[in-house]
Write an enzyme that holds these catalytic residues in place. Structure first.
Site, PDB file in Angstrom:
ATOM      1  N   ARG A  46       0.801  -1.056  -0.119  1.00  0.00           N
ATOM      2  CA  ARG A  46       0.003  -0.091  -0.148  1.00  0.00           C
ATOM      3  C   ARG A  46       0.993   1.108   0.024  1.00  0.00           C
ATOM      4  O   ARG A  46       1.721   1.325   0.923  1.00  0.00           O
ATOM      5  CB  ARG A  46      -0.897   0.044   1.361  1.00  0.00           C
ATOM      6  N   GLU A  54     -11.459   4.790  -5.056  1.00  0.00           N
ATOM      7  CA  GLU A  54     -11.775   3.397  -5.147  1.00  0.00           C
ATOM      8  C   GLU A  54     -12.317   3.068  -6.207  1.00  0.00           C
ATOM      9  O   GLU A  54     -13.023   3.723  -7.173  1.00  0.00           O
ATOM     10  CB  GLU A  54     -13.142   3.246  -3.960  1.00  0.00           C
ATOM     11  N   ARG A  88      -1.020  -5.573   4.305  1.00  0.00           N
ATOM     12  CA  ARG A  88      -0.032  -4.951   3.433  1.00  0.00           C
ATOM     13  C   ARG A  88       1.076  -4.029   3.828  1.00  0.00           C
ATOM     14  O   ARG A  88       0.856  -3.596   4.913  1.00  0.00           O
ATOM     15  CB  ARG A  88      -0.946  -3.850   2.630  1.00  0.00           C
TER      16      ARG A  88
END
Length: 168
Positions: A46, A54, A88
């Site tokens: 990330r 999104e 992540r």
């Protein structure tokens, strides 16, 4: 005392500094990539300091494509400071600029996403950035807004954190 040990134990597992190097083999969206290192281990990364639109949100596809154009199939360096709740690595990611084949990995892809108007500076996590990066990211976002670049062309762009909240 027991609570403090639990808290510190948790933090020790979450907050760590690591530098990862490898090839970007996948771009999930405008702020998430998969890195494959020399040992063939994959890391979901990330990109720290930014939040990109999104899926199904305006500019999502453009943001993802812009990131892919910068990193997909290329060698990247990732300076990671923590692991997020989804497992992540949260990292500052660097790649060789496409217009400078003799340069090293000098392009900060998170900053480049903001400059292109395809991600927001993620102020909620600014404390995790250096003061220099906070200033660069904030300035880049303001410049993109002023020039109406990318998602800033919309009259009322919706930040991804607001989009996620409305979608729940």
């Amino acid at each position: 005392m027991r609570l403090l040990l639990v808290v510190f134990g948790f933090l020790a597992g979450v907050v760590h500094a690591a530098t990862l190097e490898g090839k970007a083999i996948n771009v999930a969206d405008g702020d998430t990539i998969t890195l494959l290192d020399a040992a063939n281990k994959q890391y979901k990364i990330r990109i720290g300091g930014i939040d990109a639109p999104e899926r199904k949100q305006p500019y999502s596809n453009r943001s993802k494509q812009h990131l892919a154009d910068m990193v997909h199939g290329k060698e990247v360096a990732a300076n990671c400071l923590k692991t997020d709740r989804y497992g992540r690595q949260v990292c500052k990611v660097w790649v060789r600029p496409s217009d400078c084949p003799k340069c090293g990995k000098t392009l900060d892809v998170g900053h480049a996403q903001i400059v292109a108007g395809l991600a927001w500076w993620y102020r909620a996590y600014a404390k995790e950035q250096s003061a220099e990066d906070q200033g660069r990211y904030e300035s880049a976002e303001q410049e993109a807004k002023n020039r109406k670049i990318g998602l800033w062309q919309d009259k009322n762009p919706v930040a991804p954190w607001d989009w996620r909240r409305k979608s729940k």
